[in-house]
Structures are given as structure tokens and as C-alpha cells.
Design a protein around this motif. Structure first.
Motif, PDB file in Angstrom:
ATOM      1  N   THR A  69       0.717  -0.977  -0.132  1.00 17.19           N
ATOM      2  CA  THR A  69      -0.028  -0.134  -0.071  1.00 17.19           C
ATOM      3  C   THR A  69       0.816   1.182   0.004  1.00 17.19           C
ATOM      4  N   ALA A  70       2.005   1.375   0.732  1.00 11.87           N
ATOM      5  CA  ALA A  70       2.874   2.389   0.858  1.00 11.87           C
ATOM      6  C   ALA A  70       3.291   2.444  -0.577  1.00 11.87           C
ATOM      7  N   TYR A  71       3.997   1.553  -1.148  1.00 11.46           N
ATOM      8  CA  TYR A  71       4.586   1.730  -2.382  1.00 11.46           C
ATOM      9  C   TYR A  71       3.557   2.357  -3.330  1.00 11.46           C
ATOM     10  N   ASN A  72       2.282   1.617  -3.403  1.00  2.87           N
ATOM     11  CA  ASN A  72       1.305   2.116  -4.152  1.00  2.87           C
ATOM     12  C   ASN A  72       1.049   3.597  -4.348  1.00  2.87           C
ATOM     13  N   CYS A  73       1.162   4.261  -2.850  1.00  5.19           N
ATOM     14  CA  CYS A  73       0.821   5.614  -2.725  1.00  5.19           C
ATOM     15  C   CYS A  73       1.974   6.471  -3.488  1.00  5.19           C
TER      16      CYS A  73
END
Length: 251
Positions: A69-73
Motif C-alpha cells: 500500500t505504501a509503495y502504491n501511494c
């Protein structure tokens, strides 16, 4: 019988400096020896806490989704590896807020906060402090110190079962997120072997692969080359930990 020259073969590619033999990998420009305890442990204590208190299956799912999720942000941006807690110190306030707003919708968000609040409570420079902007913690200081000790002790021996699971999960999350590119000719063993058959050859191969990869990210020169700033969290963590009442004799 001719005397075996086994040592000569093993050390063939090593460079002799004084009485020391330098292995080929460490002869590469900008490579340096690192200490897992000094440099990597402080960045992985958030994972060890979740493994200690959520159980292997739930901790793995939460950690992998959290990192993905962090990378997708921040898709397409150059950022330090987000499996390492210190990397969050390099994010701007706007990026932290964007990630917070996304993570707070996750069903596991409160579990993450309740199992990391002792770290947030004790550590003044806590890299994940932005997650606690609306959280009311109620952990006792002495209890928090004992929990932090447990988080650290679980990683002190990086070859232990718990520490191995943390390291493997850190690398697995990077693969799942697409941030680590694996060549098609590389035959990776089944990462689940760490949990299903921890004594198997596959599990040993996975553990060795994970440890080697994590070592590669420890050099500040590597982060500089990919365009992300160095974070000072490992040094900050140990300075703050030693100042905690009751911790000075525990680490």
C-alpha cells in the motif's frame, strides 16, 4: 599423497590486505561491511513487534499489504525501501498524510497501532509517528519498555527463527510490490518454506537470499545512487534506547 590445497582454492579470488583476506564482493567500489544489529535491526523492530503479537500468518499478511500500500501511494517516485522503518523519515509531510489517509481505511489499521503504540510512546523520533495523529494510547511506560526489549531481542540473533521470518517477509514484500526485479533465469525457492518447513533446504536458501539482499541495502552510497536521502534512524534509535530508564542494562 599430494597435500590438498583446499584453502588456496577457496581464497583464490580474495585480496590479501595485511593478514586479512577481502572477499570479492567487498572489493567492489563503495561496498562496505555493515552490522545488522546497528544498521538494520532498528528499521525492522516494527515487524518483530507484529510477529510477536499478531502471530505469523496475520503478521505476514499485514506487513506485506502495509508495504504494498505504501509503495502504491508513491508509484513512480524514487523512495527508500519502505520495509525499513527508517525510510519513512525521508518522506515529506504531504506524503505521510497521503499514506495515513490510505492506511486508516485498512481493516488491520487499529491492530497495527495497538501493537506499535509502545514504540511510539517511548521513542521521540519514531518514524511511524504520523500514523498516531488521532490515536489515544494507554500503554504503561514500564510495560512499554519491556515490550520494546522483546522487539529488539527477537532480532538480536538474525539467524533465529523469528528474525529470519522478519527478514524474509521484508524481502518478500518488496518482490510482491514489484520494487525488486527478479531475472527470469533465477530459480527462487518457495518463500513459504520458512513457515511450512523451516528446517528444509528451501527454507535455508530463502533465508540466505533474504539476508544477502538486506545487507546490500545497508550502504548509504547505494541509496545515494538511486536518488534517495540517507536516514539517521538507526543511530537515533540506539541513542534513544540507551537513554530509556530500565533499558541501559537490557540491550
Amino acid at each position: 599423497m599430494k597435500k590438498s590445497n583446499h584453502q588456496g582454492k577457496v581464497l583464490k579470488d580474495h585480496k590479501k590486505v595485511g593478514k586479512k583476506f577481502i572477499p570479492p564482493l567487498m572489493q567492489i567500489d563503495k561496498m562496505r561491511e555493515t552490522s545488522f544489529v546497528n544498521d538494520r535491526l532498528p528499521c525492522l523492530i516494527w515487524m518483530s513487534s507484529l510477529y510477536l503479537r499478531l502471530g505469523d500468518r496475520n503478521a505476514t499478511k499485514v506487513i506485506v499489504d502495509f508495504i504494498d500500500t505504501a509503495y502504491n501511494c508513491f508509484e513512480g517516485e524514487k523512495i527508500a525501501p519502505l520495509q525499513y522503518m527508517g525510510s519513512y523519515t525521508t518522506l515529506s509531510d504531504s506524503k505521510k498524510n497521503e499514506l495515513y489517509e490510505t492506511l486508516r481505511t485498512k481493516p488491520y489499521f487499529n491492530d497495527v497501532l495497538s501493537n506499535l503504540e509502545h514504540q511510539y510512546h517511548l521513542l521521540k523520533s519514531y518514524p511511524l509517528a504520523f500514523l498516531f495523529s488521532e490515536h489515544q494510547y494507554g500503554v504503561d511506560r514500564e510495560d512499554a519498555i519491556e515490550m520494546l526489549k522483546e522487539d529488539v531481542e527477537a532480532l538480536l540473533d538474525r539467524l533465529s527463527s523469528k528474525a529470519t521470518k522478519v527478514q524474509v517477509t521484508a524481502v518478500y514484500a518488496e518482490i510482491i510490490s514489484g520494487r525488486m526485479k527478479i531475472s527470469a533465469h533465477i530459480d527462487l525457492p518457495d518463500f513459504n518454506a520458512i513457515f511450512k518447513a523451516p528446517e528444509s533446504d528451501d527454507a535455508k536458501r530463502v533465508a540466505s537470499f533474504a539476508r544477502a539482499h538486506i545487507n546490500g541495502f545497508a550502504a548509504a552510497s547505494f541509496l545515494k545512487e538511486i536518488g534517495v536521502p540517507k536516514n539517521n534512524w538507526p543511530e537515533t534509535f540506539w541513542n534513544e534506547a540507551f537513554d530509556l530508564d530500565g533499558c541501559d542494562n537490557g540491550y
